[in-house]
Write a protein that holds these residues in place. Structure first.
Motif, mmCIF file in Angstrom:
data_model
loop_
_atom_site.group_PDB
_atom_site.id
_atom_site.type_symbol
_atom_site.label_atom_id
_atom_site.label_comp_id
_atom_site.label_asym_id
_atom_site.label_seq_id
_atom_site.Cartn_x
_atom_site.Cartn_y
_atom_site.Cartn_z
ATOM 1 N N GLY A 154 0.815 -1.212 0.000
ATOM 2 C CA GLY A 154 0.000 0.000 0.000
ATOM 3 C C GLY A 154 0.841 1.252 0.000
ATOM 4 N N LEU A 155 1.932 1.232 0.751
ATOM 5 C CA LEU A 155 2.815 2.391 0.828
ATOM 6 C C LEU A 155 3.485 2.637 -0.528
ATOM 7 C CD1 LEU A 155 3.758 4.379 3.065
ATOM 8 C CD2 LEU A 155 5.725 2.879 3.425
ATOM 9 N N PHE A 156 3.927 1.565 -1.171
ATOM 10 C CA PHE A 156 4.610 1.697 -2.455
ATOM 11 C C PHE A 156 3.682 2.243 -3.531
ATOM 12 C CE2 PHE A 156 5.942 0.206 -6.595
ATOM 13 C CZ PHE A 156 7.292 0.516 -6.619
ATOM 14 N N TRP A 157 2.553 1.583 -3.738
ATOM 15 C CA TRP A 157 1.663 2.010 -4.824
ATOM 16 C C TRP A 157 0.918 3.295 -4.487
ATOM 17 C CZ3 TRP A 157 2.810 0.617 -9.359
ATOM 18 C CH2 TRP A 157 3.360 -0.650 -9.610
ATOM 19 N N GLY A 158 0.859 3.658 -3.203
ATOM 20 C CA GLY A 158 0.307 4.961 -2.844
ATOM 21 C C GLY A 158 1.137 6.108 -3.386
ATOM 22 N N GLY A 159 2.410 5.824 -3.702
ATOM 23 C CA GLY A 159 3.272 6.850 -4.269
ATOM 24 C C GLY A 159 3.604 6.648 -5.727
ATOM 25 N N PHE A 160 3.649 5.388 -6.174
ATOM 26 C CA PHE A 160 4.155 5.118 -7.519
ATOM 27 C C PHE A 160 3.073 4.766 -8.537
ATOM 28 C CE2 PHE A 160 8.033 4.328 -4.989
ATOM 29 C CZ PHE A 160 8.894 5.181 -5.662
ATOM 30 N N ILE A 161 1.819 4.679 -8.122
ATOM 31 C CA ILE A 161 0.768 4.418 -9.096
ATOM 32 C C ILE A 161 0.756 5.527 -10.158
ATOM 33 C CG2 ILE A 161 -1.036 5.631 -7.807
ATOM 34 C CD1 ILE A 161 -2.966 3.383 -8.664
ATOM 35 N N ASN A 162 0.445 5.145 -11.388
ATOM 36 C CA ASN A 162 0.424 6.088 -12.511
ATOM 37 C C ASN A 162 1.773 6.776 -12.685
ATOM 38 O OD1 ASN A 162 -1.328 7.032 -14.644
ATOM 39 N ND2 ASN A 162 -1.282 9.052 -13.699
ATOM 40 N N CYS A 163 2.842 6.000 -12.402
ATOM 41 C CA CYS A 163 4.212 6.523 -12.523
ATOM 42 C C CYS A 163 4.430 7.728 -11.616
ATOM 43 C CB CYS A 163 4.501 6.884 -13.983
ATOM 44 S SG CYS A 163 6.254 6.965 -14.407
ATOM 45 N N GLY A 164 3.732 7.741 -10.478
ATOM 46 C CA GLY A 164 3.874 8.839 -9.526
ATOM 47 C C GLY A 164 3.206 10.123 -9.951
ATOM 48 N N GLN A 165 2.477 10.083 -11.057
ATOM 49 C CA GLN A 165 1.867 11.290 -11.614
ATOM 50 C C GLN A 165 0.425 11.397 -11.147
ATOM 51 O OE1 GLN A 165 4.100 11.525 -15.889
ATOM 52 N NE2 GLN A 165 2.851 9.733 -15.516
ATOM 53 N N ILE A 166 0.267 11.720 -9.867
ATOM 54 C CA ILE A 166 -1.063 11.853 -9.291
ATOM 55 C C ILE A 166 -0.977 12.862 -8.154
ATOM 56 C CG2 ILE A 166 -0.675 9.808 -7.838
ATOM 57 C CD1 ILE A 166 -3.732 9.288 -8.150
ATOM 58 N N CYS A 167 -1.868 13.835 -8.182
ATOM 59 C CA CYS A 167 -1.765 14.958 -7.249
ATOM 60 C C CYS A 167 -1.848 14.513 -5.803
ATOM 61 C CB CYS A 167 -2.843 15.987 -7.568
ATOM 62 S SG CYS A 167 -4.508 15.311 -7.616
ATOM 63 N N VAL B 10 12.183 17.090 -1.613
ATOM 64 C CA VAL B 10 11.390 17.004 -0.392
ATOM 65 C C VAL B 10 10.393 18.157 -0.309
ATOM 66 C CG1 VAL B 10 11.456 17.019 2.146
ATOM 67 C CG2 VAL B 10 13.216 15.784 0.844
ATOM 68 N N ASP B 11 10.840 19.355 -0.653
ATOM 69 C CA ASP B 11 10.027 20.550 -0.435
ATOM 70 C C ASP B 11 9.004 20.803 -1.528
ATOM 71 O OD1 ASP B 11 11.613 20.875 1.776
ATOM 72 O OD2 ASP B 11 12.801 22.515 0.937
ATOM 73 N N GLU B 12 9.250 20.291 -2.730
ATOM 74 C CA GLU B 12 8.371 20.558 -3.855
ATOM 75 C C GLU B 12 7.635 19.287 -4.274
ATOM 76 O OE1 GLU B 12 10.557 22.347 -7.040
ATOM 77 O OE2 GLU B 12 11.556 23.807 -5.725
ATOM 78 N N GLU B 13 6.607 19.467 -5.089
ATOM 79 C CA GLU B 13 5.880 18.321 -5.634
ATOM 80 C C GLU B 13 6.622 17.802 -6.859
ATOM 81 O OE1 GLU B 13 1.364 17.127 -7.007
ATOM 82 O OE2 GLU B 13 2.103 19.134 -7.467
ATOM 83 N N GLN B 14 7.161 16.578 -6.765
ATOM 84 C CA GLN B 14 7.928 16.042 -7.882
ATOM 85 C C GLN B 14 7.042 15.524 -9.011
ATOM 86 O OE1 GLN B 14 7.278 14.749 -4.930
ATOM 87 N NE2 GLN B 14 8.399 12.851 -4.564
ATOM 88 N N PHE B 15 5.860 14.986 -8.691
ATOM 89 C CA PHE B 15 4.908 14.484 -9.680
ATOM 90 C C PHE B 15 5.581 13.491 -10.627
ATOM 91 C CE2 PHE B 15 1.200 14.945 -12.573
ATOM 92 C CZ PHE B 15 0.206 14.948 -11.614
#
Length: 468
Positions: free
Chosen positions: A261-274, A368-373
Motif C-alpha cells: 500500500g505504501l509503495f503504490w500509494g506513491g508510484f501508481i500512474n508513474c507517480g503522476q497523481i496529485c 522534499v520541499d516541492e511536488e515532484q509528480f
C-alpha cells in the motif's frame, strides 16, 4: 496522422490549424489535434449558453442523459483505452480501469438528488432552499487522468443543469476529443462541447463572459492564473491543485504488511497523481526495513511501453516533466542523498524513469520541499511523533496524507492532526464518488464528488413567501 476532432453544438468540427501529439513511450508524434480558434470557442460558448434553458428544465431527462453517456462510454471502452495508452503512456490495463472509473463517477453523479429544503415554516412565513444551475461551466483537465477527471467535472455539472465547454491538456487531447464525439450521440446539441488547444485557449475560456463557473485541475501555479483570469467576471471556482502528500509510518507498523500500500500509494500512474504519496516519514528504528521493502518492490516493477503485456509502469507523460524529475533526483543525489532503487532514466527512446527510492534526503532539498509528480520518493527519518506531524504539515500544500500503523485508533488520532483535505489510515488514494475530495492551503478551493461536489455547481436560492 489526424485524430479525433472537436465537438461544438453537437457537430464534429476540424480546425484551421493543428498541433502534434507525442507518444511518451516512443517520443514520436503519432497524431494531431485541432487548435481551436477564438471564433470556434465563441461558437462553443454560444452553443452551451443556448442549451442551458432546455437542459436545466427536465430533471429526469438529465438523469437519463447522464446514464446514457455512461453507457456510451462503456460501449467504446476499448477504443478510449487504446487512445489513453498511446497519448498518456499508462499500461493498457490501467487505461481500461480509468475508463471504467469514469463511467462509475458519471453514474454516481446521475444518482445524486437536488432536494428542495424547507428551512423556515413558523406559521407566518415559509422559506425553501433550492439549488439552481449556474449556467455555462468551463472545465479544464490535466494530462495524468484525462478521462477520469473529465468525468469528475461533467457528472455534477450536467446533473445540476449546467452545460459544459471542456478542454483537455494539449499533451493528452485525443481520448477527451473522442469522448466528445461519443457522448454527443446521446445528448442534445450544445450540452457538452469539447475543444482543444494550448494554454492560451484555457485563458480564453476562464475569462470568457459566457462562463459562470470554472472547474480546473492542475498545478498551483496555473491555478493562480485561472483564479486571476476568472476574477474580473466573479466566476465561481473549483480548483483542485497540487500536493506534497506525506505518509507517516508509526513505530508499531509492520513494514512487510504495509509495503504494498505504501509503495503504490506513491508510484501508481508513474507517480503522476496529485494526491499520491510524495514524502515518507519513518522512525529511525524502522528506516532500513521500510527502505528495503520499498526498494525490493521498486526493483521488481516492470517498466515499459503500456502496450506490452505485463508492464506495470509506463513512461513519464511528457518531456518537460521527465526533465523535471530527472533534475530533482540528480540534484538530491549530488546533495548527499542515495538511491536505494532507481536513480536515473532508462536507456533508449521514451520518457522512462524507474521507480526511485531515495534515502538521506532532508528538508531544503527540492525533492522534499516541492511536488515532484513522478516516480521518485524520499524516505526521511524522525525521532518523535510530534516532530513527524510538524514536518509533514510544514508545506504550503494540503491535499492528502496518510498514517500507517498497527493500532488503528492511534493511527486515526495522528491522521486527524494532518492539515489536509483527506487523511488516510493504512491506505492512500482510497477515492470514491461518495467522498468529498479537496485540498487545504494552496492545494485548492472547493471540493469535488458526492453531494458536496454537486453543490459546487449550483447557486443556492431562497424562495420566501408568507404562510398560506
Amino acid at each position: 496522422m489526424s485524430g479525433p476532432r472537436m465537438t461544438i453544438n453537437g457537430q464534429v468540427l476540424p480546425a484551421d490549424s493543428s498541433f502534434g501529439v507525442v507518444n511518451p513511450a516512443t517520443e514520436g508524434e503519432f497524431s494531431r489535434a485541432p487548435e481551436c480558434s477564438r471564433k470556434q470557442l465563441d461558437a462553443a460558448m454560444d452553443a452551451a449558453t443556448r442549451a442551458v434553458q432546455l437542459w436545466r428544465a427536465d430533471d429526469a431527462a438529465r438523469v437519463a442523459g447522464l446514464n446514457a453517456v455512461a453507457d456510451a462510454v462503456d460501449e467504446h471502452a476499448s477504443e478510449l483505452a487504446d487512445l489513453l495508452t498511446a497519448e498518456q503512456g499508462k499500461p493498457l490495463g490501467a487505461a481500461h480501469y480509468e475508463v471504467s472509473e469514469t463511467t462509475r463517477w458519471l453514474r454516481a453523479a446521475a444518482a445524486l438528488e437536488l432536494p428542495i429544503e424547507t428551512i423556515l415554516d413558523d406559521g407566518s412565513a415559509r422559506a425553501e432552499l433550492r439549488r439552481r444551475p449556474i449556467g455555462v461551466v468551463a472545465a479544464i483537465t490535466p494530462w495524468n487522468f484525462p478521462l477520469l477527471l473529465a468525468g469528475w467535472k461533467l457528472g455534477p455539472a450536467l446533473r445540476a443543469g449546467n452545460t459544459v465547454v471542456l478542454k483537455p491538456s494539449p499533451y493528452t487531447p485525443l481520448a477527451t476529443l473522442r469522448l466528445g464525439e461519443i457522448v454527443n450521440q446521446v445528448l442534445p446539441p450544445g450540452v457538452i462541447n469539447v475543444v482543444s488547444g494550448g494554454d492560451h485557449l484555457g485563458a480564453w475560456m476562464t475569462s470568457h463572459p459566457a462562463v459562470g463557473k470554472v472547474s480546473f485541475t492542475g498545478s498551483v501555479a496555473t491555478g493562480k492564473k485561472v483564479m486571476a483570469s476568472a476574477a474580473d467576471g466573479l466566476k465561481r471556482l473549483t480548483l483542485e491543485l497540487g500536493g506534497n502528500d506525506a505518509a507517516i509510518v508509526l513505530d508499531d507498523a509492520n513494514p512487510e504488511a504495509i509495503g504494498r500500500g505504501l509503495f503504490w500509494g506513491g508510484f501508481i500512474n508513474c507517480g503522476q497523481i496529485c494526491a499520491g504519496i510524495k514524502r515518507i516519514f519513518v522512525p529511525e528504528a524502522l528506516h532500513d526495513d521500510v527502505v528495503d521493502v520499498l526498494a525490493e518492490r521498486a526493483r521488481r516493477v516492470r517498466v515499459g511501453p503500456g502496450t506490452q503485456e505485463g508492464v506495470q509502469m509506463g513512461p513519464i507523460q511528457n518531456h518537460p516533466q521527465f526533465e523535471r524529475v530527472r533534475g530533482l533526483v540528480a540534484e538530491a543525489l549530488s546533495d548527499g542523498a542515495s538511491a536505494a532503487a532507481g536513480g536515473a532514466p532508462l536507456d533508449g527512446p521514451g520518457y522512462f524513469f524507474p521507480p526511485t527510492v531515495l534515502t538521506g534526503a532532508n528538508e531544503g532539498m527540492r525533492i522534499v520541499d516541492e511536488e515532484q509528480f513522478g516516480p521518485a520518493i524520499p524516505v526521511l527519518t524522525y525521532r518523535t511523533l510530534d516532530e513527524a506531524v510538524e514536518r509533514a504539515n510544514a508545506t504550503p500544500f494540503g491535499l492528502s496524507g496518510s498514517v500507517w500503523g498497527s493500532d488503528l485508533d492511534r493511527a486515526t488520532e495522528v491522521a486527524a492532526r494532518l492539515d489536509t483535505g483527506t487523511a488516510f489510515v493504512n491506505d492512500h488514494l482510497a477515492l470514491d464518488p461518495c467522498l468529498p475530495f479537496g485540498g487545504s492551503k494552496q492545494s485548492g478551493l472547493g471540493v469535488e464528488n458526492g453531494p458536496w461536489g454537486l453543490d459546487e455547481f449550483t447557486q443556492l436560492q431562497v424562495v420566501h413567501r408568507p404562510a398560506a
